[in-house]
Design a protein around this motif. Structure first.
Motif, PDB file in Angstrom:
ATOM      1  N   ILE A   1       0.728  -1.109   0.072  1.00 29.77           N
ATOM      2  CA  ILE A   1      -0.007  -0.041  -0.043  1.00 29.77           C
ATOM      3  C   ILE A   1       0.865   1.143   0.021  1.00 29.77           C
ATOM      4  O   ILE A   1       0.535   2.092  -0.683  1.00 29.77           O
ATOM      5  CB  ILE A   1      -1.045  -0.088   1.103  1.00 29.77           C
ATOM      6  CG1 ILE A   1      -2.146  -1.098   0.959  1.00 29.77           C
ATOM      7  CG2 ILE A   1      -1.776   1.478   1.522  1.00 29.77           C
ATOM      8  CD1 ILE A   1      -2.825  -1.284   2.214  1.00 29.77           C
ATOM      9  N   ALA A   2       1.741   1.395   0.921  1.00 34.77           N
ATOM     10  CA  ALA A   2       2.775   2.344   1.135  1.00 34.77           C
ATOM     11  C   ALA A   2       3.587   2.660  -0.325  1.00 34.77           C
ATOM     12  O   ALA A   2       3.590   3.784  -0.905  1.00 34.77           O
ATOM     13  CB  ALA A   2       3.766   2.411   2.073  1.00 34.77           C
ATOM     14  N   ARG A   3       3.938   1.465  -0.967  1.00 37.99           N
ATOM     15  CA  ARG A   3       4.659   1.721  -2.330  1.00 37.99           C
ATOM     16  C   ARG A   3       3.703   2.248  -3.317  1.00 37.99           C
ATOM     17  O   ARG A   3       3.910   3.292  -4.180  1.00 37.99           O
ATOM     18  CB  ARG A   3       5.227   0.497  -2.759  1.00 37.99           C
ATOM     19  CG  ARG A   3       6.467   0.256  -2.106  1.00 37.99           C
ATOM     20  CD  ARG A   3       7.337  -1.147  -3.042  1.00 37.99           C
ATOM     21  NE  ARG A   3       6.057  -2.313  -3.049  1.00 37.99           N
ATOM     22  CZ  ARG A   3       6.301  -3.309  -2.111  1.00 37.99           C
ATOM     23  NH1 ARG A   3       6.960  -2.947  -0.999  1.00 37.99           N
ATOM     24  NH2 ARG A   3       5.584  -4.313  -2.015  1.00 37.99           N
TER      25      ARG A   3
ATOM     26  N   LEU B   1      -7.542   5.635  12.445  1.00 36.26           N
ATOM     27  CA  LEU B   1      -7.165   6.783  11.535  1.00 36.26           C
ATOM     28  C   LEU B   1      -5.447   6.900  11.544  1.00 36.26           C
ATOM     29  O   LEU B   1      -5.066   7.279  12.548  1.00 36.26           O
ATOM     30  CB  LEU B   1      -7.963   8.062  11.955  1.00 36.26           C
ATOM     31  CG  LEU B   1      -9.340   7.871  11.977  1.00 36.26           C
ATOM     32  CD1 LEU B   1     -10.065   9.295  12.166  1.00 36.26           C
ATOM     33  CD2 LEU B   1      -9.838   7.486  10.385  1.00 36.26           C
ATOM     34  N   LEU B   2      -4.975   7.304  10.613  1.00 38.75           N
ATOM     35  CA  LEU B   2      -3.642   7.621  10.452  1.00 38.75           C
ATOM     36  C   LEU B   2      -3.607   8.740   9.061  1.00 38.75           C
ATOM     37  O   LEU B   2      -4.224   8.680   8.298  1.00 38.75           O
ATOM     38  CB  LEU B   2      -2.732   6.410   9.882  1.00 38.75           C
ATOM     39  CG  LEU B   2      -1.376   6.784   9.890  1.00 38.75           C
ATOM     40  CD1 LEU B   2      -0.637   7.329  10.938  1.00 38.75           C
ATOM     41  CD2 LEU B   2      -0.655   5.495   9.512  1.00 38.75           C
TER      42      LEU B   2
ATOM     43  N   VAL C   1      -2.513  12.228   2.662  1.00 42.89           N
ATOM     44  CA  VAL C   1      -3.187  10.947   2.895  1.00 42.89           C
ATOM     45  C   VAL C   1      -3.928  10.416   4.009  1.00 42.89           C
ATOM     46  O   VAL C   1      -3.230  10.960   4.881  1.00 42.89           O
ATOM     47  CB  VAL C   1      -1.944   9.735   2.419  1.00 42.89           C
ATOM     48  CG1 VAL C   1      -2.668   8.342   2.568  1.00 42.89           C
ATOM     49  CG2 VAL C   1      -1.277  10.053   0.946  1.00 42.89           C
ATOM     50  N   ALA C   2      -4.783  10.173   4.014  1.00 49.93           N
ATOM     51  CA  ALA C   2      -5.760   9.536   5.187  1.00 49.93           C
ATOM     52  C   ALA C   2      -5.901   7.995   5.151  1.00 49.93           C
ATOM     53  O   ALA C   2      -6.774   7.590   3.969  1.00 49.93           O
ATOM     54  CB  ALA C   2      -7.067  10.358   5.370  1.00 49.93           C
ATOM     55  N   PHE C   3      -5.470   7.343   6.039  1.00 40.77           N
ATOM     56  CA  PHE C   3      -5.785   5.980   6.140  1.00 40.77           C
ATOM     57  C   PHE C   3      -6.540   5.707   7.314  1.00 40.77           C
ATOM     58  O   PHE C   3      -6.659   6.269   8.360  1.00 40.77           O
ATOM     59  CB  PHE C   3      -4.283   5.255   6.313  1.00 40.77           C
ATOM     60  CG  PHE C   3      -3.488   5.272   5.253  1.00 40.77           C
ATOM     61  CD1 PHE C   3      -3.695   4.748   4.205  1.00 40.77           C
ATOM     62  CD2 PHE C   3      -2.200   5.773   5.550  1.00 40.77           C
ATOM     63  CE1 PHE C   3      -2.786   4.807   3.150  1.00 40.77           C
ATOM     64  CE2 PHE C   3      -1.219   5.864   4.555  1.00 40.77           C
ATOM     65  CZ  PHE C   3      -1.569   5.470   3.257  1.00 40.77           C
TER      66      PHE C   3
ATOM     67  N   GLU D   1       6.491   4.749   7.701  1.00 43.49           N
ATOM     68  CA  GLU D   1       7.863   4.624   7.062  1.00 43.49           C
ATOM     69  C   GLU D   1       7.559   4.768   5.465  1.00 43.49           C
ATOM     70  O   GLU D   1       8.526   5.281   4.835  1.00 43.49           O
ATOM     71  CB  GLU D   1       8.594   3.223   7.435  1.00 43.49           C
ATOM     72  CG  GLU D   1       9.933   2.837   6.873  1.00 43.49           C
ATOM     73  CD  GLU D   1      10.262   1.660   7.047  1.00 43.49           C
ATOM     74  OE1 GLU D   1      10.614   0.662   6.319  1.00 43.49           O
ATOM     75  OE2 GLU D   1      10.218   1.312   8.397  1.00 43.49           O
ATOM     76  N   GLY D   2       6.879   3.931   4.752  1.00 44.73           N
ATOM     77  CA  GLY D   2       6.531   4.018   3.693  1.00 44.73           C
ATOM     78  C   GLY D   2       6.134   5.505   3.012  1.00 44.73           C
ATOM     79  O   GLY D   2       6.751   6.016   1.760  1.00 44.73           O
ATOM     80  N   MET D   3       5.370   6.260   3.664  1.00 40.56           N
ATOM     81  CA  MET D   3       5.131   7.478   3.472  1.00 40.56           C
ATOM     82  C   MET D   3       6.139   8.389   3.551  1.00 40.56           C
ATOM     83  O   MET D   3       6.492   9.260   2.773  1.00 40.56           O
ATOM     84  CB  MET D   3       3.888   7.954   4.133  1.00 40.56           C
ATOM     85  CG  MET D   3       2.585   7.360   3.746  1.00 40.56           C
ATOM     86  SD  MET D   3       1.902   7.347   2.061  1.00 40.56           S
ATOM     87  CE  MET D   3       2.823   5.881   1.405  1.00 40.56           C
ATOM     88  N   GLU D   4       6.979   8.231   4.471  1.00 40.88           N
ATOM     89  CA  GLU D   4       8.407   9.119   4.623  1.00 40.88           C
ATOM     90  C   GLU D   4       9.167   8.853   3.409  1.00 40.88           C
ATOM     91  O   GLU D   4       9.721   9.922   2.975  1.00 40.88           O
ATOM     92  CB  GLU D   4       8.887   8.987   5.949  1.00 40.88           C
ATOM     93  CG  GLU D   4       8.303   9.426   7.368  1.00 40.88           C
ATOM     94  CD  GLU D   4       8.799   8.924   8.673  1.00 40.88           C
ATOM     95  OE1 GLU D   4       9.659   8.075   8.413  1.00 40.88           O
ATOM     96  OE2 GLU D   4       8.308   9.827   9.537  1.00 40.88           O
ATOM     97  N   ALA D   5       9.163   7.899   3.017  1.00 42.58           N
ATOM     98  CA  ALA D   5      10.159   7.390   1.740  1.00 42.58           C
ATOM     99  C   ALA D   5       9.506   7.978   0.704  1.00 42.58           C
ATOM    100  O   ALA D   5      10.265   8.390  -0.220  1.00 42.58           O
ATOM    101  CB  ALA D   5      10.374   5.925   1.667  1.00 42.58           C
ATOM    102  N   ALA D   6       8.187   8.140   0.710  1.00 42.56           N
ATOM    103  CA  ALA D   6       7.642   8.844  -0.398  1.00 42.56           C
ATOM    104  C   ALA D   6       7.523  10.400  -0.337  1.00 42.56           C
ATOM    105  O   ALA D   6       7.099  11.029  -1.277  1.00 42.56           O
ATOM    106  CB  ALA D   6       6.313   8.414  -0.745  1.00 42.56           C
TER     107      ALA D   6
END
Length: 79
Positions: free
Chosen positions: A28-30, A78-79, A40-42, A56-61
């Motif tokens: 999902i993050a990729r 929620l995130l 983004v809202a999860f 971590e994935g969103m920071e990489a993006a």
């Protein structure tokens, strides 16, 4: 000015309910990162592991800020 927003129910994060949580959160993050959203809202990010993998994935993006309500199961994960 244009703002690109994305919202996604990631379906779980509780191992006994959701299967393959870690690989799914990484995928999902990729995928979200490739869309280059501004915000983004999860939803249904129930576990600390799922939350950490998504952050971590969103920071990489390039999405460096994250917020989630602490200590409330009524939060919807929620995130």
């Amino acid at each position: 000015m244009r703002l690109r927003a994305l919202t996604l129910n990631v379906w779980g994060g509780v191992p006994f309910i959701s299967r393959d949580v870690a690989p799914r959160m990484r995928a999902i993050a990729r995928a979200v990162g490739q869309l280059s959203p501004d915000i983004v809202a999860f939803q249904e990010v129930w576990s600390a592991e799922a939350r950490a993998l998504l952050v971590e994935g969103m920071e990489a993006a390039g999405l460096a800020a994250a917020w989630h309500p602490r200590g409330s199961r009524a939060s919807g994960g929620l995130l």
